[in-house]
Design an enzyme around this catalytic site. Sequence first.
Site, short mmCIF file in Angstrom:
data_model
loop_
_atom_site.label_atom_id
_atom_site.label_comp_id
_atom_site.label_asym_id
_atom_site.label_seq_id
_atom_site.Cartn_x
_atom_site.Cartn_y
_atom_site.Cartn_z
N ARG A 34 0.86 -1.19 0.00
CA ARG A 34 0.00 0.00 0.00
C ARG A 34 0.89 1.23 0.00
O ARG A 34 1.95 1.23 0.64
CB ARG A 34 -0.89 0.03 1.25
N GLU A 94 -3.95 7.41 -4.79
CA GLU A 94 -4.21 6.89 -6.15
C GLU A 94 -5.48 7.51 -6.73
O GLU A 94 -6.45 7.70 -6.00
CB GLU A 94 -4.33 5.36 -6.08
N HIS A 112 -1.31 0.28 -9.92
CA HIS A 112 -1.95 -0.67 -9.01
C HIS A 112 -2.52 -1.87 -9.80
O HIS A 112 -3.74 -2.12 -9.78
CB HIS A 112 -3.05 0.02 -8.19
P1 NAP Z 1 -0.85 -11.40 4.76
O1 NAP Z 1 -0.67 -12.83 4.44
O2 NAP Z 1 -1.77 -11.01 5.86
O3 NAP Z 1 0.61 -10.81 5.07
C1 NAP Z 1 0.81 -9.58 5.69
C2 NAP Z 1 2.20 -9.60 6.31
O4 NAP Z 1 2.45 -8.30 6.88
C3 NAP Z 1 2.37 -10.61 7.43
O5 NAP Z 1 3.57 -11.31 7.21
C4 NAP Z 1 2.50 -9.75 8.67
O6 NAP Z 1 3.32 -10.40 9.61
C5 NAP Z 1 3.16 -8.52 8.08
N1 NAP Z 1 3.08 -7.34 8.92
C6 NAP Z 1 1.95 -6.73 9.38
N2 NAP Z 1 2.31 -5.66 10.13
C7 NAP Z 1 3.65 -5.60 10.11
C8 NAP Z 1 4.61 -4.72 10.68
N3 NAP Z 1 4.24 -3.67 11.43
N4 NAP Z 1 5.93 -4.95 10.45
C9 NAP Z 1 6.32 -5.99 9.70
N5 NAP Z 1 5.47 -6.86 9.11
C10 NAP Z 1 4.15 -6.67 9.34
O7 NAP Z 1 -1.32 -10.59 3.50
P2 NAP Z 1 -1.00 -10.87 1.96
O8 NAP Z 1 -2.06 -11.68 1.36
O9 NAP Z 1 0.42 -11.30 1.83
O10 NAP Z 1 -1.16 -9.37 1.39
C11 NAP Z 1 -0.30 -8.36 1.85
C12 NAP Z 1 -0.78 -7.00 1.39
O11 NAP Z 1 -0.49 -6.83 0.02
C13 NAP Z 1 -2.29 -6.76 1.48
O12 NAP Z 1 -2.69 -6.41 2.79
C14 NAP Z 1 -2.49 -5.63 0.49
O13 NAP Z 1 -2.36 -4.39 1.13
C15 NAP Z 1 -1.34 -5.79 -0.49
N6 NAP Z 1 -1.82 -6.18 -1.83
C16 NAP Z 1 -1.59 -5.37 -2.88
C17 NAP Z 1 -2.01 -5.72 -4.14
C18 NAP Z 1 -1.74 -4.86 -5.33
O14 NAP Z 1 -2.52 -4.91 -6.27
N7 NAP Z 1 -0.66 -4.09 -5.35
C19 NAP Z 1 -2.69 -6.91 -4.33
C20 NAP Z 1 -2.93 -7.72 -3.23
C21 NAP Z 1 -2.47 -7.35 -1.98
P3 NAP Z 1 3.13 -10.23 11.18
O15 NAP Z 1 1.67 -10.13 11.44
O16 NAP Z 1 3.77 -11.47 11.74
O17 NAP Z 1 3.90 -9.01 11.53
C1 8YV Z 2 -6.84 -4.88 -6.10
C2 8YV Z 2 -5.51 -5.12 -3.91
O1 8YV Z 2 -6.31 -3.88 -6.89
O2 8YV Z 2 -6.30 -7.18 -3.11
C3 8YV Z 2 -5.85 -6.08 -2.83
O3 8YV Z 2 -5.66 -5.72 -1.65
O4 8YV Z 2 -5.01 -4.07 -3.67
C4 8YV Z 2 -5.72 -5.50 -5.35
O5 8YV Z 2 -5.84 -6.87 -5.52
C5 8YV Z 2 -7.99 -4.41 -5.32
O6 8YV Z 2 -8.45 -5.36 -4.46
C6 8YV Z 2 -9.14 -3.98 -6.21
O7 8YV Z 2 -10.17 -3.55 -5.40
#
Ligand code: NAP
Ligand code: 8YV
Length: 327
Positions: free
Chosen positions: A239, A268, A286
Amino acid sequence: MPNSIPTSAPDTVLQVAPLLPALEGALAEHFHTVRLPELSDPAAYVRDHGKDVVAAVTSARAGVSDALMDALPRLGAIVHFGVGYETTDVVRARARGIDVSNTPDVLTDCVADLAVGALIDVMRRMSAADRYVRAGGWADAPFPLTSRMSGKRVGVLGLGRIGRAVAQRLDGFGVQVSYCTRSPVAGFGYRYLPTAEALAESCDALVVTVAGGRGTEGLVSAAVLDALGPQGYLVNVARGSVVDEPALVAAVEAGRIAGAALDVFTDEPNVPPALLGSDRVVLLPHIASATRETRAAMGDLTLRNVRRFMTEGVLLTPVPEASPSAH
Ligand code: NAP
Ligand code: 8YV
Protein backbone atom coordinates in the site's frame (compact mmCIF):
# COMPACT_ATOMS: atom_id res chain seq x y z
CA MET A 1 -54.84 -12.87 -0.48
CA PRO A 2 -51.37 -14.11 0.58
CA ASN A 3 -48.36 -12.03 -0.34
CA SER A 4 -50.43 -9.24 -1.90
CA ILE A 5 -49.07 -6.49 0.37
CA PRO A 6 -45.32 -6.70 0.90
CA THR A 7 -44.54 -5.79 4.48
CA SER A 8 -40.84 -5.28 3.86
CA ALA A 9 -38.35 -5.06 1.00
CA PRO A 10 -36.26 -8.17 0.30
CA ASP A 11 -32.97 -8.63 2.10
CA THR A 12 -30.61 -6.50 0.06
CA VAL A 13 -26.99 -6.84 -0.98
CA LEU A 14 -25.51 -3.37 -1.24
CA GLN A 15 -22.74 -2.96 -3.79
CA VAL A 16 -20.70 -0.12 -2.32
CA ALA A 17 -18.10 0.41 -5.08
CA PRO A 18 -17.68 -0.42 -8.76
CA LEU A 19 -16.61 -4.05 -9.17
CA LEU A 20 -15.64 -6.44 -11.94
CA PRO A 21 -18.51 -6.36 -14.47
CA ALA A 22 -18.93 -10.16 -14.32
CA LEU A 23 -19.19 -9.98 -10.53
CA GLU A 24 -21.69 -7.14 -10.68
CA GLY A 25 -23.77 -9.20 -13.11
CA ALA A 26 -23.66 -12.30 -10.94
CA LEU A 27 -24.62 -10.37 -7.80
CA ALA A 28 -27.59 -8.85 -9.62
CA GLU A 29 -28.60 -12.24 -10.97
CA HIS A 30 -28.52 -14.08 -7.65
CA PHE A 31 -29.49 -11.47 -5.06
CA HIS A 32 -31.58 -8.36 -4.66
CA THR A 33 -28.62 -6.07 -5.26
CA VAL A 34 -28.48 -2.29 -5.15
CA ARG A 35 -25.49 -0.57 -6.78
CA LEU A 36 -24.81 2.45 -4.60
CA PRO A 37 -22.42 4.25 -7.02
CA GLU A 38 -25.07 4.22 -9.75
CA LEU A 39 -27.84 5.82 -7.69
CA SER A 40 -28.60 9.48 -8.30
CA ASP A 41 -28.91 10.07 -4.56
CA PRO A 42 -26.99 7.39 -2.62
CA ALA A 43 -27.47 9.21 0.70
CA ALA A 44 -31.26 9.15 0.26
CA TYR A 45 -31.18 5.42 -0.48
CA VAL A 46 -29.15 4.71 2.64
CA ARG A 47 -31.44 6.92 4.74
CA ASP A 48 -34.70 5.44 3.42
CA HIS A 49 -33.70 1.82 2.73
CA GLY A 50 -30.60 1.18 4.86
CA LYS A 51 -32.62 -1.17 7.07
CA ASP A 52 -33.05 -3.58 4.12
CA VAL A 53 -29.31 -4.13 3.65
CA VAL A 54 -27.92 -7.34 5.13
CA ALA A 55 -24.63 -7.60 3.21
CA ALA A 56 -22.26 -5.05 1.68
CA VAL A 57 -19.86 -5.90 -1.12
CA THR A 58 -16.99 -3.53 -1.64
CA SER A 59 -13.48 -3.17 -3.02
CA ALA A 60 -10.26 -3.12 -1.04
CA ARG A 61 -9.98 0.50 -2.06
CA ALA A 62 -13.41 1.70 -0.93
CA GLY A 63 -14.13 -0.53 2.08
CA VAL A 64 -17.17 0.43 4.14
CA SER A 65 -16.94 3.77 5.93
CA ASP A 66 -17.95 4.16 9.58
CA ALA A 67 -20.86 6.38 8.54
CA LEU A 68 -22.19 3.82 6.07
CA MET A 69 -21.78 0.97 8.55
CA ASP A 70 -23.70 2.97 11.16
CA ALA A 71 -26.52 3.64 8.70
CA LEU A 72 -27.15 -0.07 7.99
CA PRO A 73 -28.73 -1.48 11.16
CA ARG A 74 -29.20 -5.05 9.84
CA LEU A 75 -25.79 -5.34 8.17
CA GLY A 76 -24.31 -8.77 8.89
CA ALA A 77 -21.43 -9.09 6.44
CA ILE A 78 -18.88 -6.91 4.66
CA VAL A 79 -17.41 -8.76 1.71
CA HIS A 80 -14.23 -7.32 0.16
CA PHE A 81 -13.12 -7.89 -3.42
CA GLY A 82 -9.39 -7.89 -2.66
CA VAL A 83 -7.13 -9.15 0.10
CA GLY A 84 -6.48 -5.77 1.75
CA TYR A 85 -9.31 -4.51 3.96
CA GLU A 86 -7.72 -1.65 5.87
CA THR A 87 -10.41 0.68 4.50
CA THR A 88 -12.98 -0.99 6.77
CA ASP A 89 -12.81 -0.66 10.55
CA VAL A 90 -12.95 -4.36 11.46
CA VAL A 91 -13.03 -3.71 15.20
CA ARG A 92 -16.07 -1.49 14.76
CA ALA A 93 -17.70 -4.11 12.56
CA ARG A 94 -17.08 -6.92 15.04
CA ALA A 95 -18.48 -4.81 17.88
CA ARG A 96 -21.69 -4.71 15.85
CA GLY A 97 -21.55 -8.47 15.12
CA ILE A 98 -20.74 -7.81 11.47
CA ASP A 99 -18.45 -10.37 9.85
CA VAL A 100 -15.82 -9.35 7.30
CA SER A 101 -14.22 -11.30 4.46
CA ASN A 102 -11.52 -10.75 1.85
CA THR A 103 -10.03 -12.73 -1.07
CA PRO A 104 -6.78 -14.29 0.18
CA ASP A 105 -4.57 -16.73 -1.75
CA VAL A 106 -6.20 -16.42 -5.17
CA LEU A 107 -4.15 -13.30 -6.02
CA THR A 108 -0.89 -14.25 -4.30
CA ASP A 109 0.90 -15.64 -7.37
CA CYS A 110 0.09 -12.72 -9.65
CA VAL A 111 1.09 -10.11 -7.06
CA ALA A 112 4.35 -11.96 -6.39
CA ASP A 113 5.02 -12.30 -10.14
CA LEU A 114 4.60 -8.57 -10.56
CA ALA A 115 6.77 -7.75 -7.53
CA VAL A 116 9.65 -9.80 -8.92
CA GLY A 117 9.09 -8.38 -12.41
CA ALA A 118 9.14 -4.87 -10.99
CA LEU A 119 12.34 -5.63 -9.08
CA ILE A 120 14.06 -6.82 -12.26
CA ASP A 121 12.64 -3.85 -14.16
CA VAL A 122 13.97 -1.23 -11.75
CA MET A 123 17.38 -2.89 -11.32
CA ARG A 124 17.93 -3.65 -15.02
CA ARG A 125 16.12 -0.45 -16.04
CA MET A 126 13.97 -2.28 -18.57
CA SER A 127 11.21 0.33 -18.75
CA ALA A 128 13.79 3.11 -19.01
CA ALA A 129 15.60 1.17 -21.75
CA ASP A 130 12.31 0.73 -23.62
CA ARG A 131 11.80 4.50 -23.50
CA TYR A 132 15.40 4.93 -24.68
CA VAL A 133 14.83 2.76 -27.76
CA ARG A 134 11.54 4.47 -28.60
CA ALA A 135 13.17 7.91 -28.29
CA GLY A 136 15.89 6.90 -30.76
CA GLY A 137 18.68 6.98 -28.16
CA TRP A 138 20.12 3.62 -29.21
CA ALA A 139 21.36 5.03 -32.50
CA ASP A 140 23.45 7.57 -30.58
CA ALA A 141 24.92 5.51 -27.74
CA PRO A 142 24.56 2.16 -26.00
CA PHE A 143 22.25 2.14 -22.99
CA PRO A 144 24.16 2.66 -19.71
CA LEU A 145 25.06 -0.41 -17.66
CA THR A 146 22.60 -1.45 -14.96
CA SER A 147 22.57 -3.56 -11.76
CA ARG A 148 22.51 -7.36 -11.67
CA MET A 149 19.58 -8.82 -9.71
CA SER A 150 20.53 -12.52 -9.49
CA GLY A 151 22.62 -13.28 -6.45
CA LYS A 152 21.82 -10.03 -4.66
CA ARG A 153 20.49 -9.62 -1.11
CA VAL A 154 16.77 -8.89 -1.05
CA GLY A 155 14.78 -8.00 2.04
CA VAL A 156 11.08 -8.88 2.11
CA LEU A 157 9.13 -6.60 4.44
CA GLY A 158 6.15 -8.75 5.48
CA LEU A 159 6.50 -12.52 5.04
CA GLY A 160 2.79 -13.26 4.65
CA ARG A 161 1.17 -15.03 1.70
CA ILE A 162 2.56 -12.62 -0.89
CA GLY A 163 5.90 -12.08 0.83
CA ARG A 164 6.51 -15.84 0.92
CA ALA A 165 5.61 -16.20 -2.74
CA VAL A 166 8.07 -13.40 -3.56
CA ALA A 167 10.78 -15.07 -1.47
CA GLN A 168 10.19 -18.44 -3.14
CA ARG A 169 10.48 -16.87 -6.58
CA LEU A 170 13.68 -15.07 -5.56
CA ASP A 171 15.18 -18.40 -4.43
CA GLY A 172 15.24 -19.32 -8.11
CA PHE A 173 17.43 -16.29 -8.83
CA GLY A 174 20.04 -17.28 -6.25
CA VAL A 175 19.02 -14.29 -4.16
CA GLN A 176 19.84 -14.19 -0.44
CA VAL A 177 16.44 -13.49 1.09
CA SER A 178 15.94 -11.94 4.50
CA TYR A 179 12.70 -10.66 5.97
CA CYS A 180 11.01 -8.63 8.66
CA THR A 181 7.68 -9.29 10.34
CA ARG A 182 6.59 -8.40 13.88
CA SER A 183 7.74 -11.82 15.03
CA PRO A 184 9.80 -14.52 13.28
CA VAL A 185 7.94 -16.95 11.01
CA ALA A 186 8.62 -20.60 11.84
CA GLY A 187 9.48 -23.06 9.10
CA PHE A 188 11.37 -20.73 6.78
CA GLY A 189 15.14 -20.67 6.50
CA TYR A 190 15.32 -16.99 5.62
CA ARG A 191 17.22 -14.63 7.89
CA TYR A 192 14.96 -12.65 10.23
CA LEU A 193 15.58 -8.99 11.00
CA PRO A 194 13.44 -7.41 13.73
CA THR A 195 13.03 -3.93 12.22
CA ALA A 196 12.46 -2.48 8.77
CA GLU A 197 15.58 -0.35 9.21
CA ALA A 198 17.78 -3.35 10.05
CA LEU A 199 16.31 -5.21 7.07
CA ALA A 200 16.98 -2.28 4.71
CA GLU A 201 20.51 -1.93 6.00
CA SER A 202 21.25 -5.60 5.31
CA CYS A 203 19.98 -5.77 1.71
CA ASP A 204 20.43 -4.44 -1.82
CA ALA A 205 16.68 -4.26 -2.49
CA LEU A 206 13.67 -4.06 -0.24
CA VAL A 207 10.35 -5.54 -1.41
CA VAL A 208 7.36 -4.30 0.60
CA THR A 209 4.54 -6.83 1.05
CA VAL A 210 3.15 -5.94 4.50
CA ALA A 211 -0.53 -5.35 5.18
CA GLY A 212 -1.67 -1.73 4.90
CA GLY A 213 -3.53 0.28 7.53
CA ARG A 214 -2.62 2.29 10.59
CA GLY A 215 -0.21 -0.31 11.97
CA THR A 216 2.17 0.00 9.02
CA GLU A 217 1.69 3.65 8.07
CA GLY A 218 5.05 5.22 7.24
CA LEU A 219 6.89 2.00 8.15
CA VAL A 220 9.28 2.66 5.27
CA SER A 221 10.48 5.96 6.70
CA ALA A 222 13.23 8.36 5.70
CA ALA A 223 15.52 6.43 8.05
CA VAL A 224 14.66 3.12 6.33
CA LEU A 225 15.34 4.65 2.92
CA ASP A 226 18.67 6.00 4.17
CA ALA A 227 19.49 2.53 5.49
CA LEU A 228 18.75 1.14 2.02
CA GLY A 229 21.26 3.63 0.68
CA PRO A 230 22.39 4.97 -2.70
CA GLN A 231 22.90 1.50 -4.17
CA GLY A 232 19.57 0.21 -2.84
CA TYR A 233 16.25 -0.34 -4.60
CA LEU A 234 12.71 -0.25 -3.23
CA VAL A 235 9.73 -2.20 -4.58
CA ASN A 236 6.28 -1.53 -3.12
CA VAL A 237 3.33 -3.75 -4.02
CA ALA A 238 1.62 -3.38 -0.63
CA ARG A 239 0.00 0.00 0.00
CA GLY A 240 1.19 3.55 -0.66
CA SER A 241 0.58 4.35 3.00
CA VAL A 242 3.38 2.00 4.08
CA VAL A 243 6.02 4.28 2.54
CA ASP A 244 6.65 7.87 3.62
CA GLU A 245 6.03 9.16 0.10
CA PRO A 246 7.53 12.67 0.49
CA ALA A 247 10.66 11.05 1.98
CA LEU A 248 10.77 8.62 -0.95
CA VAL A 249 10.46 11.43 -3.49
CA ALA A 250 13.26 13.34 -1.75
CA ALA A 251 15.46 10.22 -1.63
CA VAL A 252 14.90 9.49 -5.32
CA GLU A 253 15.54 13.09 -6.35
CA ALA A 254 18.74 13.29 -4.32
CA GLY A 255 19.99 9.86 -5.44
CA ARG A 256 19.95 8.66 -1.82
CA ILE A 257 18.40 5.44 -3.12
CA ALA A 258 19.18 3.94 -6.51
CA GLY A 259 15.58 3.48 -7.63
CA ALA A 260 12.05 2.41 -6.82
CA ALA A 261 9.34 0.35 -8.49
CA LEU A 262 5.91 1.32 -7.19
CA ASP A 263 2.54 -0.31 -7.86
CA VAL A 264 0.80 1.62 -5.10
CA PHE A 265 0.66 5.26 -3.99
CA THR A 266 -0.80 7.21 -1.10
CA ASP A 267 -3.37 9.13 -3.18
CA GLU A 268 -4.21 6.89 -6.15
CA PRO A 269 -4.49 7.57 -9.01
CA ASN A 270 -2.36 10.62 -8.27
CA VAL A 271 1.38 10.04 -8.49
CA PRO A 272 3.82 12.61 -7.07
CA PRO A 273 4.72 14.81 -10.08
CA ALA A 274 8.43 14.66 -9.20
CA LEU A 275 8.39 10.90 -9.84
CA LEU A 276 6.77 11.22 -13.26
CA GLY A 277 9.92 12.80 -14.67
CA SER A 278 12.37 10.42 -13.01
CA ASP A 279 14.07 7.57 -14.86
CA ARG A 280 15.03 6.01 -11.53
CA VAL A 281 11.47 4.84 -10.91
CA VAL A 282 9.09 2.32 -12.42
CA LEU A 283 5.50 3.51 -11.98
CA LEU A 284 2.60 1.06 -12.21
CA PRO A 285 -1.13 1.80 -11.84
CA HIS A 286 -1.95 -0.67 -9.01
CA ILE A 287 -2.03 -3.67 -11.33
CA ALA A 288 -0.37 -6.41 -9.30
CA SER A 289 -3.51 -8.58 -9.20
CA ALA A 290 -4.87 -7.33 -12.50
CA THR A 291 -4.76 -10.37 -14.74
CA ARG A 292 -7.91 -11.84 -16.27
CA GLU A 293 -7.33 -15.12 -14.45
CA THR A 294 -6.76 -13.65 -11.02
CA ARG A 295 -9.50 -11.06 -11.19
CA ALA A 296 -11.94 -13.80 -12.25
CA ALA A 297 -10.82 -15.91 -9.27
CA MET A 298 -11.23 -12.91 -6.95
CA GLY A 299 -14.71 -12.28 -8.33
CA ASP A 300 -15.65 -15.93 -7.89
CA LEU A 301 -14.43 -15.99 -4.28
CA THR A 302 -16.26 -12.75 -3.54
CA LEU A 303 -19.47 -14.19 -4.95
CA ARG A 304 -19.04 -17.41 -2.98
CA ASN A 305 -18.64 -15.38 0.21
CA VAL A 306 -21.86 -13.48 -0.46
CA ARG A 307 -23.70 -16.68 -1.33
CA ARG A 308 -22.51 -18.47 1.81
CA PHE A 309 -23.58 -15.55 3.95
CA MET A 310 -26.97 -15.18 2.29
CA THR A 311 -27.73 -18.90 2.57
CA GLU A 312 -25.95 -19.97 5.79
CA GLY A 313 -25.23 -16.72 7.61
CA VAL A 314 -21.44 -17.24 7.67
CA LEU A 315 -18.61 -16.19 5.41
CA LEU A 316 -16.30 -18.50 3.47
CA THR A 317 -13.01 -16.62 3.92
CA PRO A 318 -13.45 -14.37 6.95
CA VAL A 319 -10.51 -12.12 7.84
CA PRO A 320 -8.69 -13.66 10.80
CA GLU A 321 -9.43 -10.96 13.36
CA ALA A 322 -13.02 -10.61 12.29
CA SER A 323 -14.80 -13.88 12.51
CA PRO A 324 -15.95 -15.96 15.44
CA SER A 325 -15.87 -18.91 13.02
CA ALA A 326 -12.11 -18.37 12.48
CA HIS A 327 -11.27 -19.14 16.12
P1 NAP B 1 -0.85 -11.40 4.76
O1 NAP B 1 -0.67 -12.83 4.44
O2 NAP B 1 -1.77 -11.01 5.86
O3 NAP B 1 0.61 -10.81 5.07
C1 NAP B 1 0.81 -9.58 5.69
C2 NAP B 1 2.20 -9.60 6.31
O4 NAP B 1 2.45 -8.30 6.88
C3 NAP B 1 2.37 -10.61 7.43
O5 NAP B 1 3.57 -11.31 7.21
C4 NAP B 1 2.50 -9.75 8.67
O6 NAP B 1 3.32 -10.40 9.61
C5 NAP B 1 3.16 -8.52 8.08
N1 NAP B 1 3.08 -7.34 8.92
C6 NAP B 1 1.95 -6.73 9.38
N2 NAP B 1 2.31 -5.66 10.13
C7 NAP B 1 3.65 -5.60 10.11
C8 NAP B 1 4.61 -4.72 10.68
N3 NAP B 1 4.24 -3.67 11.43
N4 NAP B 1 5.93 -4.95 10.45
C9 NAP B 1 6.32 -5.99 9.70
N5 NAP B 1 5.47 -6.86 9.11
C10 NAP B 1 4.15 -6.67 9.34
O7 NAP B 1 -1.32 -10.59 3.50
P2 NAP B 1 -1.00 -10.87 1.96
O8 NAP B 1 -2.06 -11.68 1.36
O9 NAP B 1 0.42 -11.30 1.83
O10 NAP B 1 -1.16 -9.37 1.39
C11 NAP B 1 -0.30 -8.36 1.85
C12 NAP B 1 -0.78 -7.00 1.39
O11 NAP B 1 -0.49 -6.83 0.02
C13 NAP B 1 -2.29 -6.76 1.48
O12 NAP B 1 -2.69 -6.41 2.79
C14 NAP B 1 -2.49 -5.63 0.49
O13 NAP B 1 -2.36 -4.39 1.13
C15 NAP B 1 -1.34 -5.79 -0.49
N6 NAP B 1 -1.82 -6.18 -1.83
C16 NAP B 1 -1.59 -5.37 -2.88
C17 NAP B 1 -2.01 -5.72 -4.14
C18 NAP B 1 -1.74 -4.86 -5.33
O14 NAP B 1 -2.52 -4.91 -6.27
N7 NAP B 1 -0.66 -4.09 -5.35
C19 NAP B 1 -2.69 -6.91 -4.33
C20 NAP B 1 -2.93 -7.72 -3.23
C21 NAP B 1 -2.47 -7.35 -1.98
P3 NAP B 1 3.13 -10.23 11.18
O15 NAP B 1 1.67 -10.13 11.44
O16 NAP B 1 3.77 -11.47 11.74
O17 NAP B 1 3.90 -9.01 11.53
C1 8YV C 1 -6.84 -4.88 -6.10
C2 8YV C 1 -5.51 -5.12 -3.91
O1 8YV C 1 -6.31 -3.88 -6.89
O2 8YV C 1 -6.30 -7.18 -3.11
C3 8YV C 1 -5.85 -6.08 -2.83
O3 8YV C 1 -5.66 -5.72 -1.65
O4 8YV C 1 -5.01 -4.07 -3.67
C4 8YV C 1 -5.72 -5.50 -5.35
O5 8YV C 1 -5.84 -6.87 -5.52
C5 8YV C 1 -7.99 -4.41 -5.32
O6 8YV C 1 -8.45 -5.36 -4.46
C6 8YV C 1 -9.14 -3.98 -6.21
O7 8YV C 1 -10.17 -3.55 -5.40
